[in-house]
Enzyme design. Structure first.
Site, mmCIF file in Angstrom:
data_model
loop_
_atom_site.group_PDB
_atom_site.id
_atom_site.type_symbol
_atom_site.label_atom_id
_atom_site.label_comp_id
_atom_site.label_asym_id
_atom_site.label_seq_id
_atom_site.Cartn_x
_atom_site.Cartn_y
_atom_site.Cartn_z
ATOM 1 N N LYS A 271 2.820 9.885 8.331
ATOM 2 C CA LYS A 271 2.097 9.477 9.533
ATOM 3 C C LYS A 271 2.659 10.046 10.853
ATOM 4 O O LYS A 271 2.335 11.150 11.233
ATOM 5 C CB LYS A 271 2.020 7.950 9.591
ATOM 6 C CG LYS A 271 1.036 7.355 8.556
ATOM 7 C CD LYS A 271 0.757 5.920 8.851
ATOM 8 C CE LYS A 271 -0.126 5.261 7.800
ATOM 9 N NZ LYS A 271 -1.541 5.563 7.966
ATOM 10 N N PHE B 67 0.863 -1.191 0.000
ATOM 11 C CA PHE B 67 0.000 0.000 0.000
ATOM 12 C C PHE B 67 0.891 1.231 0.000
ATOM 13 O O PHE B 67 1.746 1.387 0.867
ATOM 14 C CB PHE B 67 -0.941 0.030 1.202
ATOM 15 C CG PHE B 67 -1.906 1.186 1.116
ATOM 16 C CD1 PHE B 67 -2.999 1.137 0.261
ATOM 17 C CD2 PHE B 67 -1.702 2.352 1.848
ATOM 18 C CE1 PHE B 67 -3.876 2.212 0.133
ATOM 19 C CE2 PHE B 67 -2.576 3.434 1.729
ATOM 20 C CZ PHE B 67 -3.661 3.355 0.875
ATOM 21 N N ASP C 149 9.349 2.461 1.649
ATOM 22 C CA ASP C 149 8.187 3.229 2.105
ATOM 23 C C ASP C 149 8.036 2.956 3.602
ATOM 24 O O ASP C 149 7.536 1.915 4.013
ATOM 25 C CB ASP C 149 6.944 2.786 1.318
ATOM 26 C CG ASP C 149 5.669 3.468 1.809
ATOM 27 O OD1 ASP C 149 5.683 4.055 2.907
ATOM 28 O OD2 ASP C 149 4.655 3.391 1.101
HETATM 29 N N1 PLP Z 1 2.459 4.155 2.474
HETATM 30 C C1 PLP Z 1 2.126 3.325 3.483
HETATM 31 C C2 PLP Z 1 3.041 2.192 3.830
HETATM 32 C C3 PLP Z 1 0.956 3.529 4.223
HETATM 33 O O1 PLP Z 1 0.630 2.715 5.215
HETATM 34 C C4 PLP Z 1 0.131 4.624 3.867
HETATM 35 C C5 PLP Z 1 -1.131 4.857 4.580
HETATM 36 O O2 PLP Z 1 -1.661 4.022 5.258
HETATM 37 C C6 PLP Z 1 0.517 5.444 2.804
HETATM 38 C C7 PLP Z 1 1.685 5.193 2.136
HETATM 39 C C8 PLP Z 1 -0.335 6.605 2.399
HETATM 40 O O3 PLP Z 1 -0.177 7.632 3.317
HETATM 41 P P1 PLP Z 1 -1.210 8.884 3.303
HETATM 42 O O4 PLP Z 1 -2.548 8.331 3.686
HETATM 43 O O5 PLP Z 1 -0.624 9.814 4.317
HETATM 44 O O6 PLP Z 1 -1.191 9.439 1.935
#
Ligand code: PLP
Length: 402
Positions: free
Chosen positions: A253, A139, A224
């Site tokens: 986050k 994700f 990520d």
């Molecule tokens: N990358 C990862 C691993 C995530 O868990 C998330 C959100 O849960 C995101 C990216 C996306 O982040 P945002 O909701 O701040 O755009």
């Protein structure tokens, strides 16, 4: 607005129906606890999806907010910004990176990472390489670019055509990755722990294999760490567990403990691909969010990380006993204070059962629940949460199996 019912009614009337929300309206928080509009108290075991790593209303965060709010909120990146530079310095001094770019969310940080990788290929290598390999069940966010990067059909469906330039390998499986490399591949983007994919960890030697593969094929390695960075796994950054650092890393986050901030960190050789005009954000790294985030990272490394080191083995022991004690608990996975539990029942009704009992967890799959409590959680709060979880497991276990 006074009652939960009123808040729910208003939300249904005026907000786009994009979230499958739990029937609860938190209006106040302190530490690991939240209160709803009626004053009912809940133990928060997921911290706004791994965001409030210092819990709610942390005094250091509140102080930083108050001080900076009186001084300056925003001026734009037309100027040099004191706390932006200081936060970048802190992140560089505590990580593999040489340079930082600030934005406002995880998806945006990942967009920046992919743009940087593409620019690096064209400008520094002088090659037409643009493809990024990501993982099935990954994700990476909800922008058009990042749903294209995300290896889950359910987040892509209905939004086609997707952005070209992404292919998906199986997480933890180097041979599946090697098979789909093409002459256009420039980078591999991977979460050190798949959070939304159900809290999944690869074998410890996976990252060494990834690094070797990147070396052999001249690929960039992008982590990520939007969900697992900033202390969640017991280290400031999750890659510290394997000791295998990336070339680019994204954060968001927990970096602002609730204020919106994202960051893109990179080594010099790749960061140098961006020049003025290549990438930007109006709000990115503004004086307000960076002043607060600077206090957040200092508090996480100073006080929260030692607490995670002390308390997470205790939580792990309690959770790992569950499959032996409850037949509906199928598997427990996690690290630090991020845990996923596969159940032999539907996760969503189970989450609602816990909610009614005053414990907040969330679902990350049809049969998987996730826990991500504050990094400052204490033993007696863990005991209370596990007690409620066990009550809910007992009740669920006495229901008919799926
Ligand atoms: N990358 C990862 C691993 C995530 O868990 C998330 C959100 O849960 C995101 C990216 C996306 O982040 P945002 O909701 O701040 O755009």
């Amino acid at each position: 607005m006074t009652s939960t019912a009123e808040i729910i009614e208003l939300s249904k009337k005026y907000l786009l129906n994009t979230y499958n929300r739990l029937p609860m309206a938190p209006v106040k928080g302190r530490g690991c606890w939240l209160w709803d509009a009626e004053g009912k108290k809940y133990l928060d075991f997921f911290s706004g999806i791994a965001v409030c790593n210092l819990g709610h209303s942390d005094p250091r965060v509140l102080r930083a907010i108050a001080v900076q709010a009186r001084k300056l909120l925003h001026t734009s990146n037309v100027f040099y910004l004191d706390h932006q530079a200081e936060l970048a310095q802190w992140l560089v001094e505590h990580s593999f990176a040489d340079k930082v770019f600030f934005c406002n969310s995880g998806a945006e940080a990942n967009e920046g990472a992919v743009k940087l990788a593409r620019k690096y290929a064209r400008k520094i290598l002088g090659q037409d390489r643009y493809e990024v390999i990501t993982m099935n069940r990954s994700f990476h966010g909800r922008t058009l670019g990042m749903i294209s990067a995300t290896g889950q059909e359910k987040v892509q469906k209905g939004f086609e055509p997707l952005l070209p330039g992404f292919r998906y390998a199986d997480f933890g499986d180097l041979s599946s990755l090697e098979k789909i490399l093409s002459p256009q591949t420039i980078a591999i983007m991977v979460e050190p722990v798949q959070g939304e994919g159900g809290v999944r960890l690869p074998s410890p030697d996976y990252f060494k294999g990834l690094r070797d593969l990147c070396h052999r094929h001249k690929l960039l390695l992008i982590y990520d760490e939007v969900q697992v960075g900033i202390g969640r796994t017991g280290k400031m950054f999750a890659y510290e567990h394997s000791g295998i650092a990336p070339d680019i890393m994204t954060l968001a986050k927990a970096l602002g403990n609730g204020l919106p901030i994202g960051a893109l960190l990179a080594r010099d050789f790749v960061a140098s691909a961006f020049l003025p005009g290549d990438h930007a954000s109006t709000f990115g790294g503004n004086p307000f969010v960076t002043a607060v985030a600077l206090e957040v990272v200092k508090a996480v490394s100073g006080e929260a990380l030692p607490n995670v080191g002390e308390i997470s083995p205790y939580l792990e022991r309690l959770l790992r006993q569950l499959p032996g004690d409850y037949s509906i608990v199928q598997e427990v996975r996690g690290v630090g204070l991020l845990w996923g539990i596969d159940l032999a029942c539907e996760a969503r009704p189970f989450v609602e059962r816990c909610l009614k009992k005053g414990l907040l967890i969330n679902a990350v799959g049809p049969q998987t629940i996730r826990m991500a409590p504050s990094l400052l959680i204490r033993k007696k709060e863990i005991d209370f949460g596990i007690k409620i979880l066990k009550e809910a497991l007992n009740e669920e276990g006495s229901q008919k199996p799926l």
